[in-house]
Design an enzyme around this catalytic site. Structure first.
Site, PDB file in Angstrom:
ATOM      1  N   ARG A   1      12.522  24.285  37.071  1.00  0.00           N
ATOM      2  CA  ARG A   1      11.979  23.532  38.193  1.00  0.00           C
ATOM      3  C   ARG A   1      10.560  23.034  37.894  1.00  0.00           C
ATOM      4  NH1 ARG A   1      12.694  25.808  44.340  1.00  0.00           N
ATOM      5  NH2 ARG A   1      12.663  23.776  45.376  1.00  0.00           N
TER       6      ARG A   1
ATOM      7  N   LYS B   1      22.333  38.053  41.963  1.00  0.00           N
ATOM      8  CA  LYS B   1      23.005  39.089  42.752  1.00  0.00           C
ATOM      9  C   LYS B   1      22.184  39.406  43.987  1.00  0.00           C
ATOM     10  CE  LYS B   1      24.627  40.974  38.392  1.00  0.00           C
ATOM     11  NZ  LYS B   1      24.285  41.891  37.292  1.00  0.00           N
TER      12      LYS B   1
ATOM     13  N   ALA C   1      19.632  40.376  30.142  1.00  0.00           N
ATOM     14  CA  ALA C   1      19.368  39.067  29.546  1.00  0.00           C
ATOM     15  C   ALA C   1      19.030  39.196  28.059  1.00  0.00           C
ATOM     16  CB  ALA C   1      18.229  38.379  30.303  1.00  0.00           C
TER      17      ALA C   1
ATOM     18  N   LYS D   1      24.989  47.303  44.363  1.00  0.00           N
ATOM     19  CA  LYS D   1      24.540  48.218  43.306  1.00  0.00           C
ATOM     20  C   LYS D   1      23.018  48.268  43.233  1.00  0.00           C
ATOM     21  CE  LYS D   1      23.244  45.084  40.091  1.00  0.00           C
ATOM     22  NZ  LYS D   1      22.136  44.973  39.177  1.00  0.00           N
TER      23      LYS D   1
ATOM     24  N   THR E   1      22.633  49.573  35.776  1.00  0.00           N
ATOM     25  CA  THR E   1      21.402  49.471  36.545  1.00  0.00           C
ATOM     26  C   THR E   1      20.843  50.847  36.889  1.00  0.00           C
ATOM     27  OG1 THR E   1      22.287  47.453  37.499  1.00  0.00           O
ATOM     28  CG2 THR E   1      20.362  48.374  38.555  1.00  0.00           C
TER      29      THR E   1
ATOM     30  N   SER F   1      15.611  48.304  35.166  1.00  0.00           N
ATOM     31  CA  SER F   1      15.855  47.646  36.446  1.00  0.00           C
ATOM     32  C   SER F   1      14.684  47.833  37.399  1.00  0.00           C
ATOM     33  CB  SER F   1      17.122  48.229  37.081  1.00  0.00           C
ATOM     34  OG  SER F   1      17.096  48.070  38.486  1.00  0.00           O
ATOM     35  N   ARG F   2      14.278  46.733  38.035  1.00  0.00           N
ATOM     36  CA  ARG F   2      13.190  46.831  39.017  1.00  0.00           C
ATOM     37  C   ARG F   2      13.606  47.678  40.210  1.00  0.00           C
ATOM     38  NH1 ARG F   2      11.311  40.870  38.199  1.00  0.00           N
ATOM     39  NH2 ARG F   2      13.134  40.434  39.455  1.00  0.00           N
ATOM     40  N   ASN F   3      14.900  47.614  40.564  1.00  0.00           N
ATOM     41  CA  ASN F   3      15.389  48.415  41.686  1.00  0.00           C
ATOM     42  C   ASN F   3      15.268  49.908  41.382  1.00  0.00           C
ATOM     43  OD1 ASN F   3      16.524  46.268  43.529  1.00  0.00           O
ATOM     44  ND2 ASN F   3      17.534  45.758  41.608  1.00  0.00           N
TER      45      ASN F   3
END
Lengths: 331, 331
Positions: free
Chosen positions: B35, B108, B140, B191, B248, B254-256
């Site tokens: 973008r 997601k 990724a 998840k 995850t 994972s940031r979560n």
């Protein structure tokens, strides 16, 4: 008030000792049976199982004995010897246990020669006993330390499974009841084979994505084999299937996973399984599991690949390539 | 020969860039849309996405542009912007994409304000497009490096899902087709909430057994919510449910999960979610997921506990105690 007052734990390895501590904490009278009198003496003297579960105090209220007659008074038996020793241990107990009491298989594995599950061995040797199984994601040391653990207790009769679960439950040790004995036992046995595969992925540095995919597709194989044997799909999605698979396959505490890691790093099957090396339950279960899948007409490429690698008929790279080259299909 | 020749990837973050590399390797003509014109220039100049996927060369054959008109020629669009930005990105594309082409949601999450799934947003904004979703266990960086990855591509029409999967498949990137769009998307969204719970277990040092049990019981919650919405149970046992959950919840990438770890270590929700901090998708999905479960009459204590912790209505210790004190029942 539990219907079981006196729990006999057979096998003073790490897991048996941890279960004895849990049963004591749950309010049961506990007798821990060690086959070797010297080991029993040492545990009694030190109030610690220095060989297998060092650092945990074993309360004086837990009787530690090497005399099987002490099991005659128990109304619930937990069999916590290695899976391949269950037959010998059960035979040793035969004349020393009361008739219709639950005998709970706590080891995971299929007997090599007979291809029997643990509770099938129990049913054969102790025909009056009520066979049950305890399985699921629990490391002995974490259980002994009182860290939160949820596992499954299975028996053909759900009410019996509930009663056994209730007899062992503490604030942090949470047994859930199931009446899917085959599913619970099969999950425990097959996850060891899949843990080897997960170890290979780690040892070969194929990445976390590949390992997660392998766990998901491995669970599918487990479920297909189980379904063909009459187990319920939900059982494999629970603690004793998926839960145990995730714990074993993502931890480097498991001998099965470590064996896979060593294979992935280029180790030789013969050397890794040489006499004197630690027992790798999954290496023994792999050929049985693969043959079972074949006989049932079930698609189980991961079980087949690990079986072939253990047998020395293909190498690790060929196994990986064969799994990756499978045609893309619907999940 | 693939029915899709020109793949447009929208969003030049780590995942979009990795997907552009994969589509190129799979033999497609690829246009990567960023973008921000400055970002597009930088990627073009360096042949590397230094901000989001450093160290990976982006071949000259991949066009990197900031002009949405370049999407007009694409016959397959992969939407790889963050889940909460999908609406704006789709609106931006509306006049620039051809009519009945597949638009694949690769992010997601559930949209906060509307509670819509990603493909529902696509259907609303781009009514002539064919909505599809790409989900499953894939980092990724691992995808970009060509490490083995198996994921799921879902569309209402299984043949379309197969065609999209075939257009993106390489030796090591293995997309499997599914027609369970709701199941695949819901697995990816839920998840993230369960990964927060797994992180709390890690941060609180509750042990690997507890984390494995949580993953198994969390999968059950996912499946119950999914079943109530018409998704298939098998979908959750596959790559996009279980596989992604395992990846995850057991990885510290994972940031979560990291948000959960910080909570478990005593961190404050307000500080961890303050403006400027990394986006924690699961924290936004948690209240939506918990409310969805409630409305559907589905038992989902883990989703409810994380939602309450994120809302600040209970603290982490209360959440853990409430989960442990649940009555023992059949699995």
């Amino acid at each position: 008030m539990s219907r079981f007052q006196h729990v006999g734990v057979v096998g003073a390895g790490a897991f048996g000792t941890a279960l004895a501590l849990v049963a004591h904490k749950a309010g049961r009278r506990v007798t821990l049976f060690a086959r070797d009198p010297k080991q029993a003496d040492a545990i009694r003297r030190n109030r610690e199982n220095t060989s297998y579960l060092p650092g945990m105090t074993i309360p004086a209220a837990i009787a530690v004995i090497a005399d099987p007659t002490a099991m005659e008074d128990a109304d619930l038996i937990l069999l916590a010897a290695p899976a391949q020793a269950t037959r010998a241990v059960a035979e040793n107990l035969r004349v020393h246990i009361r008739g219709e009491i639950p005998v709970v298989a706590c080891a995971k594995g299929i007997e090599r020669e007979t291809r029997l599950l643990q509770t099938e061995i129990i049913a054969e040797i102790l025909p009056r006993a009520l066979p049950a199984a305890l399985s699921g994601p629990g490391f002995a040391e974490e259980i002994a330390r009182g860290m939160p653990t949820a596992i499954t207790v299975a028996a053909a009769d759900l009410a019996l499974a509930h009663d056994i679960a209730a007899a062992l439950a503490t604030d942090t040790f949470r047994p859930y009841a199931s009446d899917d004995l085959i599913g619970v036992e099969l999950g425990g046995a097959l996850k060891n084979v899949l843990a080897i595969a997960a170890g290979v992925v780690t040892g070969r540095k194929l990445g976390e994505s590949a390992r997660a995919a392998l766990i998901a597709r491995g669970l599918g194989e487990m479920m297909r084999v189980g379904a063909a044997l009459g187990a319920r799909a939900e059982t494999f999605m629970g603690l004793s299937g998926l839960g145990d698979l995730v714990l074993t396959a993502t931890s480097l505490e498991s001998r099965n996973t470590l064996f896979g890691v060593a294979l992935g790093e280029g180790g030789s099957v013969d050397e890794l399984l040489a006499p004197g090396k630690p027992l790798v339950e999954g290496a023994h279960t792999a050929p049985v599991a693969a043959e079972l899948a074949r006989r049932l007409g079930v698609d189980a490429p991961i079980l087949a690949a690990i079986s072939a690698v253990v047998a020395g008929s293909i190498n690790v790279d060929t196994a990986i390539t064969s799994l990756l080259e499978r045609p893309l299909r619907a999940e």
